[in-house]
Design a protein around this motif. Structure first.
Motif, PDB file in Angstrom:
ATOM      1  N   ASP A   1       0.005  -9.454  -9.200  1.00  0.00           N
ATOM      2  CA  ASP A   1       0.648 -10.200  -8.118  1.00  0.00           C
ATOM      3  C   ASP A   1       0.707  -9.324  -6.866  1.00  0.00           C
ATOM      4  O   ASP A   1       1.647  -8.567  -6.665  1.00  0.00           O
ATOM      5  CB  ASP A   1       2.042 -10.637  -8.554  1.00  0.00           C
ATOM      6  CG  ASP A   1       2.652 -11.639  -7.601  1.00  0.00           C
ATOM      7  OD1 ASP A   1       1.940 -12.107  -6.689  1.00  0.00           O
ATOM      8  OD2 ASP A   1       3.842 -11.954  -7.768  1.00  0.00           O
ATOM      9  N   ARG A   2      -0.312  -9.436  -5.995  1.00  0.00           N
ATOM     10  CA  ARG A   2      -0.385  -8.600  -4.791  1.00  0.00           C
ATOM     11  C   ARG A   2       0.682  -8.978  -3.760  1.00  0.00           C
ATOM     12  O   ARG A   2       1.124  -8.146  -2.984  1.00  0.00           O
ATOM     13  CB  ARG A   2      -1.777  -8.712  -4.145  1.00  0.00           C
ATOM     14  CG  ARG A   2      -2.863  -8.134  -4.984  1.00  0.00           C
ATOM     15  CD  ARG A   2      -2.794  -6.659  -4.969  1.00  0.00           C
ATOM     16  NE  ARG A   2      -3.863  -6.092  -5.785  1.00  0.00           N
ATOM     17  CZ  ARG A   2      -3.935  -4.848  -6.108  1.00  0.00           C
ATOM     18  NH1 ARG A   2      -3.020  -4.001  -5.699  1.00  0.00           N
ATOM     19  NH2 ARG A   2      -4.924  -4.397  -6.844  1.00  0.00           N
ATOM     20  N   ASP A   3       1.077 -10.243  -3.717  1.00  0.00           N
ATOM     21  CA  ASP A   3       2.088 -10.653  -2.748  1.00  0.00           C
ATOM     22  C   ASP A   3       3.429  -9.980  -3.026  1.00  0.00           C
ATOM     23  O   ASP A   3       4.144  -9.622  -2.098  1.00  0.00           O
ATOM     24  CB  ASP A   3       2.270 -12.176  -2.784  1.00  0.00           C
ATOM     25  CG  ASP A   3       1.031 -12.906  -2.275  1.00  0.00           C
ATOM     26  OD1 ASP A   3       0.283 -12.298  -1.492  1.00  0.00           O
ATOM     27  OD2 ASP A   3       0.825 -14.063  -2.673  1.00  0.00           O
ATOM     28  N   ALA A   4       3.747  -9.797  -4.288  1.00  0.00           N
ATOM     29  CA  ALA A   4       5.002  -9.127  -4.633  1.00  0.00           C
ATOM     30  C   ALA A   4       4.960  -7.667  -4.185  1.00  0.00           C
ATOM     31  O   ALA A   4       5.960  -7.139  -3.689  1.00  0.00           O
ATOM     32  CB  ALA A   4       5.257  -9.217  -6.131  1.00  0.00           C
TER      33      ALA A   4
ATOM     34  N   ARG B   1       5.450  -7.601  -0.459  1.00  0.00           N
ATOM     35  CA  ARG B   1       6.836  -7.951  -0.147  1.00  0.00           C
ATOM     36  C   ARG B   1       7.762  -6.761  -0.376  1.00  0.00           C
ATOM     37  O   ARG B   1       8.646  -6.476   0.440  1.00  0.00           O
ATOM     38  CB  ARG B   1       7.270  -9.133  -1.006  1.00  0.00           C
ATOM     39  CG  ARG B   1       8.566  -9.748  -0.586  1.00  0.00           C
ATOM     40  CD  ARG B   1       8.904 -10.987  -1.401  1.00  0.00           C
ATOM     41  NE  ARG B   1       7.823 -11.934  -1.428  1.00  0.00           N
ATOM     42  CZ  ARG B   1       7.266 -12.422  -2.552  1.00  0.00           C
ATOM     43  NH1 ARG B   1       7.722 -12.035  -3.717  1.00  0.00           N
ATOM     44  NH2 ARG B   1       6.287 -13.279  -2.498  1.00  0.00           N
ATOM     45  N   VAL B   2       7.552  -6.032  -1.468  1.00  0.00           N
ATOM     46  CA  VAL B   2       8.377  -4.854  -1.763  1.00  0.00           C
ATOM     47  C   VAL B   2       8.179  -3.785  -0.691  1.00  0.00           C
ATOM     48  O   VAL B   2       9.146  -3.162  -0.227  1.00  0.00           O
ATOM     49  CB  VAL B   2       8.048  -4.303  -3.169  1.00  0.00           C
ATOM     50  CG1 VAL B   2       8.665  -2.934  -3.366  1.00  0.00           C
ATOM     51  CG2 VAL B   2       8.525  -5.253  -4.237  1.00  0.00           C
ATOM     52  N   LEU B   3       6.929  -3.570  -0.269  1.00  0.00           N
ATOM     53  CA  LEU B   3       6.669  -2.573   0.774  1.00  0.00           C
ATOM     54  C   LEU B   3       7.307  -2.963   2.100  1.00  0.00           C
ATOM     55  O   LEU B   3       7.860  -2.115   2.802  1.00  0.00           O
ATOM     56  CB  LEU B   3       5.161  -2.378   0.938  1.00  0.00           C
ATOM     57  CG  LEU B   3       4.460  -1.668  -0.214  1.00  0.00           C
ATOM     58  CD1 LEU B   3       2.964  -1.630   0.027  1.00  0.00           C
ATOM     59  CD2 LEU B   3       5.003  -0.273  -0.394  1.00  0.00           C
TER      60      LEU B   3
ATOM     61  N   ASP C   1       1.723   1.220 -12.692  1.00  0.00           N
ATOM     62  CA  ASP C   1       2.214  -0.134 -12.880  1.00  0.00           C
ATOM     63  C   ASP C   1       2.175  -0.906 -11.559  1.00  0.00           C
ATOM     64  O   ASP C   1       1.860  -2.092 -11.527  1.00  0.00           O
ATOM     65  CB  ASP C   1       3.636  -0.085 -13.436  1.00  0.00           C
ATOM     66  CG  ASP C   1       4.099  -1.415 -13.969  1.00  0.00           C
ATOM     67  OD1 ASP C   1       3.243  -2.208 -14.386  1.00  0.00           O
ATOM     68  OD2 ASP C   1       5.322  -1.644 -14.001  1.00  0.00           O
ATOM     69  N   PHE C   2       2.480  -0.224 -10.463  1.00  0.00           N
ATOM     70  CA  PHE C   2       2.458  -0.852  -9.142  1.00  0.00           C
ATOM     71  C   PHE C   2       1.032  -1.186  -8.720  1.00  0.00           C
ATOM     72  O   PHE C   2       0.766  -2.233  -8.147  1.00  0.00           O
ATOM     73  CB  PHE C   2       3.115   0.092  -8.132  1.00  0.00           C
ATOM     74  CG  PHE C   2       3.314  -0.520  -6.779  1.00  0.00           C
ATOM     75  CD1 PHE C   2       4.295  -1.475  -6.577  1.00  0.00           C
ATOM     76  CD2 PHE C   2       2.540  -0.131  -5.710  1.00  0.00           C
ATOM     77  CE1 PHE C   2       4.490  -2.031  -5.330  1.00  0.00           C
ATOM     78  CE2 PHE C   2       2.727  -0.678  -4.462  1.00  0.00           C
ATOM     79  CZ  PHE C   2       3.704  -1.638  -4.275  1.00  0.00           C
TER      80      PHE C   2
END
Length: 92
Positions: free
Chosen positions: A61-64, A67-69, A55-56
């Motif tokens: 949405d690559r920016d999300a 941002r999470v990383l 899912d990741f």
């Protein structure tokens, strides 16, 4: 007196006032369950992790993802600073 018998619950034919007749009105379901692959009957930890990684990876949405990383990395560094971990072992 039935000392060993359990009392039966009363049953009523209640229908909510504004119920349209689609499915069960008392079923609690999340709004995005049908769009997620990580929700459902996952049998083991390995299956859950594999579904989450897929899912990741396939998130449009690559920016999300980035941002999470970044947030995870900052939180790990703050945790290491709090416990007094020596970061000099990573640098020569």
């Amino acid at each position: 007196m039935g000392l060993l018998k359990l009392r039966k619950n009363k049953k009523f034919s209640y229908e909510p006032r504004y119920y349209k007749g689609e499915g069960n009105p008392f079923e609690i379901k999340h709004k995005f369950d049908e769009h997620r692959t990580t929700v459902g009957n996952n049998s083991g930890l390995k299956t859950k992790i594999n579904n989450a990684v897929n899912d990741f990876k396939h998130n449009p949405d690559r920016d999300a993802n980035r941002r999470v990383l970044i947030i995870a990395a900052v939180l790990v560094l703050i945790f290491l600073f709090i416990i007094g971990f020596d970061l000099s072992i990573f640098f020569s």
